[in-house]
Enzyme design. Structure first.
Site, PDB file in Angstrom:
ATOM      1  N   GLU A 264       0.891  -1.173   0.000  1.00 26.69           N
ATOM      2  CA  GLU A 264       0.000   0.000   0.000  1.00 26.69           C
ATOM      3  C   GLU A 264       0.914   1.203   0.000  1.00 26.69           C
ATOM      4  O   GLU A 264       1.323   1.690   1.051  1.00 26.69           O
ATOM      5  CB  GLU A 264      -0.860   0.040   1.264  1.00 26.69           C
ATOM      6  CG  GLU A 264      -1.794  -1.120   1.466  1.00 26.69           C
ATOM      7  CD  GLU A 264      -2.921  -1.158   0.468  1.00 26.69           C
ATOM      8  OE1 GLU A 264      -3.059  -0.210  -0.338  1.00 26.69           O
ATOM      9  OE2 GLU A 264      -3.650  -2.153   0.476  1.00 26.69           O
ATOM     10  N   CYS A 298      -3.198   8.456   3.003  1.00 25.82           N
ATOM     11  CA  CYS A 298      -2.762   8.027   1.670  1.00 25.82           C
ATOM     12  C   CYS A 298      -3.879   8.292   0.669  1.00 25.82           C
ATOM     13  O   CYS A 298      -3.636   8.383  -0.526  1.00 25.82           O
ATOM     14  CB  CYS A 298      -2.339   6.578   1.683  1.00 25.82           C
ATOM     15  SG  CYS A 298      -3.584   5.483   2.286  1.00 25.82           S
TER      16      CYS A 298
HETATM   17  C1  UN1 Z   1      -4.226   5.308   4.885  1.00 24.20           C
HETATM   18  O1  UN1 Z   1      -4.199   6.536   4.793  1.00 24.20           O
HETATM   19  O2  UN1 Z   1      -3.147   4.645   4.923  1.00 24.20           O
HETATM   20  O3  UN1 Z   1      -9.962   5.475   3.253  1.00 24.20           O
HETATM   21  C2  UN1 Z   1      -5.469   4.511   5.036  1.00 24.20           C
HETATM   22  C3  UN1 Z   1      -9.427   6.078   4.191  1.00 24.20           C
HETATM   23  C4  UN1 Z   1      -9.202   5.296   5.465  1.00 24.20           C
HETATM   24  C5  UN1 Z   1      -7.929   4.533   5.400  1.00 24.20           C
HETATM   25  C6  UN1 Z   1      -6.732   5.328   4.964  1.00 24.20           C
HETATM   26  N1  UN1 Z   1     -10.308   4.389   5.660  1.00 24.20           N
HETATM   27  O4  UN1 Z   1      -9.103   7.252   4.132  1.00 24.20           O
END
Ligand code: UN1
Length: 509
Positions: A264, A298
């Site tokens: 990821e 992210c």
């Molecule tokens: C992340 O930023 O690594 O969809 C995960 C989202 C959250 C998860 C983010 N449920 O923004």
């Protein structure tokens, strides 16, 4: 605020962190070389020992040993640990949420939301424990049965990032455990205390239901500790969340030993706003996606691709909303934007803004530092920058609240711009035109792992598979059939006839 007041606040926060750890039943480790800081003041909460490489190897060994027993426990029985974990998380939701705020700087509702995300994935994993389905296919041979079975994989190494210090661990761990794997976790060195809390809650859950607590191991420290998980043949799957740069180092090493990787990596998420969009709804969604979590998800919205006819009114709404965003101590009620994690995040934001402006960008608003708790805390006003083209800095993920705005006239051009970056995590379109919406979701639309209509890029539910394409790394975690990454598949053919027919009609007599 004066330094003395900030020091006093840091001491107060340190006391709160210690009390929470105690309330969660975590054993407080002796002081060590690993600092645990709070981005609220930038001050030191405590220190704890970093795991020595030899101790990391030993932890992998314990997880490998525990796997030998765990893999034969029936999956619905394994789920008892996850059920108990969900109960403990529910009971301690507020405290764990506060610890996330103290250590990662998230505002209260987002921090508690992160704990809710953990509970959600636990519930998903519990149900999943009775649905690790294999298939049975028709065999071409009489008196034969052809089927697939799914088996536990082994030790899963989890490397997680500071920005979702607990939820991403839970995505991996809840699913891995019901799949019959054991876990060795290397959290971000920036968030060691939340890791300690989760580790102790999970070990307690295991003890409470009579399972082997060695199914979960925690190793703490920097990249040199994570490297043990990367290189160790006993780690069957490495699930790593972080930057594209980290993925580039890790993936070839794991591949070289024929291990599996679940990556990821970075996102550079875009949203297209078309002329038929509900601009009020779009701007609310954009503000949460771009400025929420201080731009440190992210899934944060980083690129806005707006039709030239509506970019003016849209930007006016956004500028107005950004102007009213409260920036400050995330423990305070009503706060919407907390601090950046540390100074290097701030430096990265400054240099991205400088690059954007020298590339012909025009600052719409934000970007300035806000003095909330002194020189060591890095609070900023989220920024919006209009860009003439999608070159240079716009192609990079800067983990800070900067929203680049590009314009388009032709819808195909909007899609080309949208897909014209190396990353492919999350995406969105705001439109009332069904043709545009469907096209965005079609094979020649968004090239991302997540594509949304009339909602922002961040804040995904756990029920869907989470992950992205291209430089994001291709991994899928949490819901849907992501569990398959945590298991190995065996194809079985059973002959219950007295004959031995060969496949493909081969005669061998
Ligand atoms: C992340 O930023 O690594 O969809 C995960 C989202 C959250 C998860 C983010 N449920 O923004």
């Amino acid at each position: 605020m004066t330094n003395t007041l900030n020091d006093r606040l840091t001491r107060d926060l340190s006391g709160r962190a210690t009390n929470i750890l105690r309330a969660l039943g975590a054993e407080l480790p002796p002081p060590g070389e690993l600092p645990a800081r709070t981005p609220i003041t930038g001050g030191l909460l405590t220190t704890l020992p970093a795991t020595m490489p030899a101790d990391a190897d030993a932890a992998i060994g314990r997880a490998a040993e525990a796997f030998r027993g765990w893999r034969t426990v029936p999956a619905p029985v394994r789920a008892a640990v996850v059920r108990r974990l969900a109960e403990l998380l529910t009971a301690h939701k507020t405290e764990l949420g506060e610890l996330v705020t103290l250590e990662a700087g998230k505002i209260g509702p987002e921090a508690v939301g992160e704990v809710q995300e953990m509970i959600d994935v636990c519930e998903f994993a519990i149900g999943l424990s009775r649905q690790l389905y294999g298939r049975t296919m028709p065999s071409e041979r009489p008196g034969h049965r052809l089927m697939e079975t799914w088996h536990p994989l082994g030790v899963v190494g989890v490397i997680s990032a500071f920005n979702f210090p607990v939820a991403v661990w839970a995505w991996n761990t809840a699913i891995a455990l019901v799949c019959g794997d054991t876990v060795v976790w290397k959290p971000s060195e920036t968030t060691p205390l939340t890791a300690l809390a989760c580790h102790s809650l999970l070990r307690r859950a295991a003890v409470d239901v009579g399972a082997d607590p060695e199914v979960h191991q925690l190793i703490q420290g920097g990249a040199e500790v994570g490297a043990r998980l990367v290189d160790d043949e006993r780690v069957a799957l490495l699930s790593a969340t972080g930057s594209v740069r980290m993925g580039r180092t890790v993936a070839p090493k794991v591949a070289a030993r024929f291990g599996r990787c679940l990556l990821e990596l970075g996102g550079n998420n875009g949203a297209i706003v078309t002329p038929t969009a509900d601009l009020e709804l779009a701007s609310r969604a954009i503000v949460f996606a771009a400025a929420g979590t201080a731009g440190q998800r992210c899934t944060t919205l980083r690129r806005l691709i707006a039709h030239a006819d509506i970019v003016g009114p849209l930007l006016r709404q956004l500028e107005n909303a950004y102007g009213q965003l409260p920036v400050g101590n995330p423990l305070h009620e009503g706060m919407l934007v907390g601090p950046l994690i540390n100074e290097s995040a701030y430096t990265a934001m400054r240099s991205a803004l400088d690059r954007a402006l020298s590339d012909g960008g025009e600052l719409v608003c934000g970007g300035e530092r806000v003095d909330v708790h002194g020189d060591n805390a890095f609070y900023v006003r989220p920024a919006i920058v209009r860009m003439p083209t999608q070159t240079g800095v716009v192609r990079d993920e800067t983990f800070a609240p900067i929203l680049y705005v590009l314009t388009y006239r032709d819808f195909d051009h909007a899609i080309a711009l949208h897909n014209g970056v190396p990353q492919g995590l999350s995406s969105a379109i705001f439109t009332a035109d069904q043709r545009e919406a469907e096209r965005f979701l079609a094979a020649d639309g968004s090239d991302c792992g997540i594509a949304n209509v009339n909602i922002g890029t961040s804040g995904a539910e756990i029920g869907g598979a989470f992950g992205g394409e291209k430089h994001t790394g291709g991994g899928r975690e949490s819901g849907s059939d992501s569990w398959k990454a945590y298991m190995r598949r065996a194809t079985n053919t059973v002959n219950y006839s007295p004959d031995l027919p060969l496949a493909q009609g081969i005669k061998f007599t």
